[in-house]
Design a protein around this motif. Structure first.
Motif, PDB file in Angstrom:
ATOM      1  N   HIS A 117      -5.999  -3.278   4.249  1.00 39.70           N
ATOM      2  CA  HIS A 117      -6.561  -2.331   4.796  1.00 39.70           C
ATOM      3  C   HIS A 117      -7.128  -3.106   5.774  1.00 39.70           C
ATOM      4  N   VAL A 157       4.798  -0.424  -3.913  1.00 38.22           N
ATOM      5  CA  VAL A 157       3.031  -0.923  -3.360  1.00 38.22           C
ATOM      6  C   VAL A 157       2.043  -1.123  -3.927  1.00 38.22           C
ATOM      7  N   LEU A 192       1.816   2.064   6.845  1.00 35.47           N
ATOM      8  CA  LEU A 192       0.757   3.368   6.745  1.00 35.47           C
ATOM      9  C   LEU A 192      -0.380   4.577   7.620  1.00 35.47           C
ATOM     10  N   VAL A 231       1.807  -3.685   3.771  1.00 39.34           N
ATOM     11  CA  VAL A 231       2.149  -2.247   4.310  1.00 39.34           C
ATOM     12  C   VAL A 231      -0.061  -2.331   5.180  1.00 39.34           C
ATOM     13  N   TRP A 291       3.781   3.463  -5.979  1.00 40.10           N
ATOM     14  CA  TRP A 291       2.664   2.945  -4.975  1.00 40.10           C
ATOM     15  C   TRP A 291       1.122   3.720  -6.066  1.00 40.10           C
ATOM     16  N   ALA A 318      -2.666  -0.515   6.359  1.00 39.02           N
ATOM     17  CA  ALA A 318      -3.689   0.422   6.033  1.00 39.02           C
ATOM     18  C   ALA A 318      -4.910   0.349   6.342  1.00 39.02           C
ATOM     19  N   GLN A 345      -1.096  -3.564   0.239  1.00 43.97           N
ATOM     20  CA  GLN A 345      -1.522  -2.892   0.748  1.00 43.97           C
ATOM     21  C   GLN A 345      -2.398  -3.623   1.280  1.00 43.97           C
ATOM     22  N   ASP A 384      -2.129  -2.733  -4.808  1.00 40.09           N
ATOM     23  CA  ASP A 384      -3.145  -4.728  -4.281  1.00 40.09           C
ATOM     24  C   ASP A 384      -3.146  -5.216  -4.525  1.00 40.09           C
TER      25      ASP A 384
END
Length: 276
Positions: free
Chosen positions: A95, A69, A195, A154, A53, A156, A93, A71
């Motif tokens: 958001h 994992v 997450l 994933v 990660w 977030a 990842q 950005d």
């Protein structure tokens, strides 16, 4: 973003427009490439034991991990191509429940969907009840992931209802939103992962293909992730304190793929040894 709100541009939105366009153009360019299928069988594999990660620092593609994992904005297409050539499986990842002023598409979120701002992260919580407003932005983020060669995403900040978002969000509001985002990810050929959001794991495990967790051993919450394990779905787990000797016997016993990392999520990591 098009919705029923007054969309007259403000000075702030005009300043954000070039960055917004840059992200949209980038997503369009990468999506024009041949659709890259994730390497090697079903994704993600429940047997995946070793993962990385990394969200800060210079990406180290030589890390001996099956799953990365990353950005999706900071990671280049050249980097994902190199990782895929090594047989790595890539998770972006995103958001989904918050926005940061530095996000390239921050200007696409109108003021009515913005709530409280976290003093710890600088991220502003979003009104997840406004699906028609949020969906196009999230779809473009997911297209960027897919175009760069990620096979999964994933989610977030998928727990704003429990974080003082500034909106009267209920458990069921968040549940409906998280399921909608998982469905959106699948429609764009991305495997969805969750997450955190431990309070909703029991309800959401059937809708997601894997979970990522922070510090469940230290916080004594690992049992909440068992719905994923029981369903044969991988749990990628990280601790930030202590040593692997302190937590691996617990987390590996639960069936998790566990690592020790710095909280900055740079390249350094120490994986737990595989189970005997």
């Amino acid at each position: 973003m098009r919705n029923g709100l007054d969309e007259r541009p403000t000075r702030g939105s005009r300043r954000a427009l070039p960055a917004c366009l840059a992200l949209v153009v980038l997503a369009t360019m990468v999506s024009c490439r041949p659709d890259p299928a994730p390497p090697g069988g079903p994704w993600p594999a429940a047997s995946a034991r070793d993962w990385q990660w990394q969200l800060t620092g210079v990406l180290d593609p030589a890390v001996e991990a099956d799953v990365f994992v990353l950005d999706p904005v900071a990671t280049t297409a050249a980097q994902t191509t190199e990782l895929r050539s090594r047989g790595r499986r890539l998770i972006c990842q995103v958001h989904v429940g918050s926005v940061h002023p530095d996000d390239p598409d921050a200007g696409r979120y109108p003021p009515p969907v913005r709530g409280a701002t976290s003093s710890r992260t600088g991220r502003t919580w979003l009104d997840v009840r406004r699906w028609e407003t949020l969906r196009p932005v999230l779809a473009d983020r997911f297209r960027l992931c897919r175009g760069k060669g990620f096979g999964a995403v994933v989610l977030a900040d998928a727990d704003g209802y429990d974080q003082g978002s500034g909106f009267p969000l209920a458990f069921d509001d968040q549940l409906a939103f998280n399921r909608r985002v998982a469905t959106l990810a699948r429609s764009l050929d991305l495997s969805p992962g969750l997450l955190g959001a431990l309070a909703q794991v029991a309800a959401l495990a059937p809708d997601f293909d894997f979970a990522v967790n922070e510090e469940c051993v230290r916080l004594k919450r690992c049992a909440k992730l068992l719905p994923f394990v029981d369903a044969g779905k991988p749990v990628f787990h990280v601790e930030y304190t202590g040593t692997t000797t302190d937590f691996c016997v617990t987390s590996v016993g639960y069936g998790f793929a566990s690592i020790l990392k710095n909280r900055t999520l740079d390249a350094w990591r120490q994986p737990c040894p595989p189970p005997p």
